[in-house]
Design a protein around this motif. Sequence first.
Motif, mmCIF file in Angstrom:
data_model
loop_
_atom_site.group_PDB
_atom_site.id
_atom_site.type_symbol
_atom_site.label_atom_id
_atom_site.label_comp_id
_atom_site.label_asym_id
_atom_site.label_seq_id
_atom_site.Cartn_x
_atom_site.Cartn_y
_atom_site.Cartn_z
ATOM 1 N N TYR A 465 36.349 20.785 -22.516
ATOM 2 C CA TYR A 465 35.277 21.158 -21.599
ATOM 3 C C TYR A 465 35.101 22.671 -21.484
ATOM 4 O O TYR A 465 34.284 23.138 -20.703
ATOM 5 C CB TYR A 465 35.538 20.558 -20.213
ATOM 6 N N LEU A 466 35.870 23.433 -22.267
ATOM 7 C CA LEU A 466 35.739 24.886 -22.357
ATOM 8 C C LEU A 466 35.971 25.591 -21.021
ATOM 9 O O LEU A 466 35.452 26.687 -20.779
ATOM 10 C CB LEU A 466 34.365 25.265 -22.915
ATOM 11 N N ILE A 467 36.755 24.939 -20.134
ATOM 12 C CA ILE A 467 37.129 25.581 -18.872
ATOM 13 C C ILE A 467 38.524 26.160 -19.081
ATOM 14 O O ILE A 467 39.554 25.558 -18.737
ATOM 15 C CB ILE A 467 37.110 24.588 -17.699
ATOM 16 N N GLY A 468 38.560 27.316 -19.699
ATOM 17 C CA GLY A 468 39.846 27.902 -20.068
ATOM 18 C C GLY A 468 40.661 28.353 -18.877
ATOM 19 O O GLY A 468 41.890 28.223 -18.851
ATOM 20 N N GLU A 469 39.987 28.912 -17.866
ATOM 21 C CA GLU A 469 40.686 29.366 -16.664
ATOM 22 C C GLU A 469 40.753 28.208 -15.673
ATOM 23 O O GLU A 469 39.842 27.967 -14.891
ATOM 24 C CB GLU A 469 39.939 30.553 -16.052
ATOM 25 N N ASN A 470 41.864 27.450 -15.713
ATOM 26 C CA ASN A 470 42.007 26.324 -14.791
ATOM 27 C C ASN A 470 43.454 26.174 -14.349
ATOM 28 O O ASN A 470 44.376 26.602 -15.055
ATOM 29 C CB ASN A 470 41.507 25.030 -15.430
ATOM 30 N N LYS A 487 36.380 26.235 -6.984
ATOM 31 C CA LYS A 487 36.328 27.377 -7.890
ATOM 32 C C LYS A 487 36.669 28.630 -7.117
ATOM 33 O O LYS A 487 36.041 28.950 -6.099
ATOM 34 C CB LYS A 487 34.948 27.502 -8.538
ATOM 35 N N ASP A 488 37.665 29.323 -7.592
ATOM 36 C CA ASP A 488 38.135 30.554 -6.963
ATOM 37 C C ASP A 488 37.922 31.689 -7.965
ATOM 38 O O ASP A 488 38.737 31.904 -8.863
ATOM 39 C CB ASP A 488 39.616 30.408 -6.590
ATOM 40 N N GLY A 489 36.807 32.406 -7.802
ATOM 41 C CA GLY A 489 36.484 33.438 -8.787
ATOM 42 C C GLY A 489 36.169 32.793 -10.118
ATOM 43 O O GLY A 489 35.250 31.983 -10.232
ATOM 44 N N GLU A 490 36.917 33.134 -11.155
ATOM 45 C CA GLU A 490 36.719 32.560 -12.474
ATOM 46 C C GLU A 490 37.625 31.365 -12.734
ATOM 47 O O GLU A 490 37.538 30.732 -13.788
ATOM 48 C CB GLU A 490 36.975 33.624 -13.555
ATOM 49 N N PHE A 533 33.581 18.472 -11.548
ATOM 50 C CA PHE A 533 33.625 19.828 -12.104
ATOM 51 C C PHE A 533 32.524 20.082 -13.128
ATOM 52 O O PHE A 533 32.501 21.131 -13.781
ATOM 53 C CB PHE A 533 34.992 20.136 -12.737
ATOM 54 N N SER A 534 31.581 19.118 -13.261
ATOM 55 C CA SER A 534 30.557 19.239 -14.302
ATOM 56 C C SER A 534 29.744 20.523 -14.175
ATOM 57 O O SER A 534 29.320 21.104 -15.179
ATOM 58 C CB SER A 534 29.622 18.027 -14.260
ATOM 59 N N GLU A 535 29.500 20.983 -12.940
ATOM 60 C CA GLU A 535 28.694 22.193 -12.766
ATOM 61 C C GLU A 535 29.395 23.436 -13.292
ATOM 62 O O GLU A 535 28.761 24.479 -13.482
ATOM 63 C CB GLU A 535 28.354 22.380 -11.283
ATOM 64 N N PHE A 536 30.691 23.343 -13.528
ATOM 65 C CA PHE A 536 31.437 24.495 -14.025
ATOM 66 C C PHE A 536 31.609 24.459 -15.550
ATOM 67 O O PHE A 536 32.214 25.373 -16.116
ATOM 68 C CB PHE A 536 32.823 24.559 -13.371
ATOM 69 N N VAL A 537 31.099 23.392 -16.198
ATOM 70 C CA VAL A 537 31.215 23.281 -17.652
ATOM 71 C C VAL A 537 30.151 24.162 -18.290
ATOM 72 O O VAL A 537 28.953 23.970 -18.045
ATOM 73 C CB VAL A 537 31.039 21.817 -18.108
ATOM 74 N N PRO A 538 30.505 25.122 -19.119
ATOM 75 C CA PRO A 538 29.518 26.052 -19.692
ATOM 76 C C PRO A 538 28.396 25.353 -20.443
ATOM 77 O O PRO A 538 27.242 25.755 -20.362
ATOM 78 C CB PRO A 538 30.351 26.928 -20.635
ATOM 79 N N SER A 539 28.679 24.276 -21.159
ATOM 80 C CA SER A 539 27.661 23.646 -22.003
ATOM 81 C C SER A 539 26.602 22.908 -21.213
ATOM 82 O O SER A 539 25.568 22.536 -21.760
ATOM 83 C CB SER A 539 28.333 22.663 -22.972
ATOM 84 N N SER A 540 26.826 22.672 -19.916
ATOM 85 C CA SER A 540 25.831 21.963 -19.107
ATOM 86 C C SER A 540 24.685 22.865 -18.683
ATOM 87 O O SER A 540 23.702 22.404 -18.139
ATOM 88 C CB SER A 540 26.498 21.357 -17.861
#
Length: 775
Positions: A465-470, A487-490, A533-540
């Motif tokens: 999901y390309l959410i590297g900062e988790n 979501k806390d910052g990045e 967390f879909s709203e935080f996925v870059p590809s969406s």
Amino acid sequence: MKKLNFEIEVTRVLEILSNDIYDSPYALLRENIQNAYDAILMRQSQHGSGSFVPTIDVKIDEGIIIISDNGVGMNEVVLQNNFWKAGSSGKNTDIARRAGVVGTFGIGAMANFGIANSLTVVSRSIDGEQTIRTSARRESLSVTKECVEFEVLSDCRTEPGTTIEAHIDAGVGFDLDAAIDYLNPFVRFLEIPVVVNGKLISKEDYVENFAKNAEPPLAHDTLSVRENEFSCDVEFKLAKNGTVRLMASNINHNGGVVSGNIVLEQNAGSIFGLRNRFGLAPFPAPNSFNFGGVVNLNNLQPTAGRDSIGRDSINFVTRLLATIEGAVCERLAEFEAIDNNPHFLTFIVNRSRYDLSKKIRIDLKPGQESILLEAVEKIRDGKPVYFYGGRDQTTILAFGNENSFLLHLSQGNPRRKIQLSAIRKMGVEEVPDRPQIISLTDRKDLSTAEVATAIRISAVLAEDYLIGENEVQFADISHQVPSLVEKDGEVVRLYISRNSGAVAQVVETYNTAYEVFGGFVKDFIRSHLFPKFSEFVPSSTRAGAEALQKILQKNRELFKYEQDDLGDLDSLFGEYVSGELEFSEVLKRSTEIQRSHAQRVDEGQVGSAEEEIPSLSHSSGEIDPIVDIFAPMPPIDRTDSNTEKKILKTAERYPHLNSFCLFLCLSERVYRRHRDFFLEPHTTKVIWGMHRIVYIFTHASSNISLYYDIELKERLTDDSTGGSAVPTTTILTNEKIFIPVLNELEEYFDIKEGSKEFFVRHDLITDFGGRNSEV
């Protein structure tokens, strides 16, 4: 050096090319009726529609087919240079274009010799007095010798027109009822009579059908649409249950007139393309409202075999429908009944048109009533108003009382997203007692399985999901909430509860069935966590969609040589008849094209899903009821599994597979070119009719759609037709992509013996704010 003659067996060439181009032996009827219709249109254009009574008469007898018309007719020049000359059309003229003719490919007599062994044509031109008879036998056809018999008859036709008599090969089944069923979608809307063995099969008026109402509509209005490249008039009707019907007319594109109209009705099956009321093919045009009906435009272009609509036409209509939908929705948003239309809600979210949500309802506590979102401001004048998105009754009772109002969000999307956007914009305060992290579970108190679960979830978020900062942590969460995403910052922080039954199943799998642990984790994320967390996925996002487009474009360039080298059958044939290609190259390429567009599955390639991918039958618990099953969803990831099967069957209908039990493998070409598309969250829609089943997959951003068009060799039984959105249940293995087969279509893919071959086409349609293109 001795040289040999290169010879062509014309009868065999005609058989090969005719079979490649046409989908059914009944195509002979369709092509000749279309030519007859074009001849009548040209006579009406030149001499006035009131100057004669047009008619097309078809007689089907054992081994013989006769088609007669009273159109413009053909003289000797037209017969020689057009009808009996493949690749040359007399309809690419200004006169023909003004008349609105349907056919322009110039296939002529060749359409008949796929199944006819002889052909006789008797014709009288409107500009002459001679009646001419020409005839030929397939076995005598030659490209080097005169083989078409020519005769001027003394017994002249009294009226201009043409009669074609075809003698059909023995063994070719030509059933009268089946022939009428085949012709129905092509001729049913023609305004001139088409009579088959005494039965009228035309003159159905789709515009008149639109005018009829089962009950008076709640709203009925006409809009003048002027936006971007298009302008048109749109008449729409809104039923009391919220469903929509519309008719678009007076269509202009960049200032030029596009003759015809569009009539669509929500949930009315598939869309069929017409040109001057003559049927072309089903239309896989993505739209928000699951419309079915008719697109009748004079600029639509079919492929040479008339089995599908050309890419440019699909793109044109897709953009036009998007413009019409946008204008109509602005008007529909004024009516309270539109709250009952889930497709309107989906339109608001997909197009980010939250400004159209004023007539959408939200539950108000205390009590059982709901109010319009536009009424929220009014109730804020009296006492405090809060909103709450959970299901904890204690919280609902605590804040929905005589001292304060509580707006209770829907538990399903897209309504929930719309409500949340509106009330946040109004500044409504969320209840103070929202789910909270009571305490974090100390790492030393976690079991090995729990630590492994947290680590695996974190890795999947980063890789898939390309959410590297988790960060993933076990925690005690209030309100018995199983998981919480913040979501806390990045950094995206994901908290999961030990008390969650779904989490407990994943942890237990680590201990008892480690071989399926990875698949369990991915399914758990897809079913329970992704909506949070879909709203935080870059590809969406739009930016993510544009990035995906670049990847797909790169894939296209990698395979460009292959595509260009093969070409399409219709363009290939055109190059052959114009002398640009030699016959040897035609045979070579046509064979390769046929393979590249065909999928073949035999009984040995049908396998048990449970045996091929054991983890597929295991579930990480019921899907969270808050999930909108028609919303964009990522695939079911089984890329750690391999299978050589092309169809997978499950032993039972599993809820986590949305009760589908048959899954079809997409072609290898789609996998190689578009695998990146299917890795992203997407929606799924299926339309079907006649020989065709079309899947439309749309990226979460709504900017990219991929359609996969399956053409069966047999017709769907009972002429079934339909279309619907379905829950995305795409399965990815190491080298294959599987898509679900609808329950009502299982019989066409459930191969118990022998094999089945069908043809497939696929294409991408992209739309980034008018910058429409194909990938």
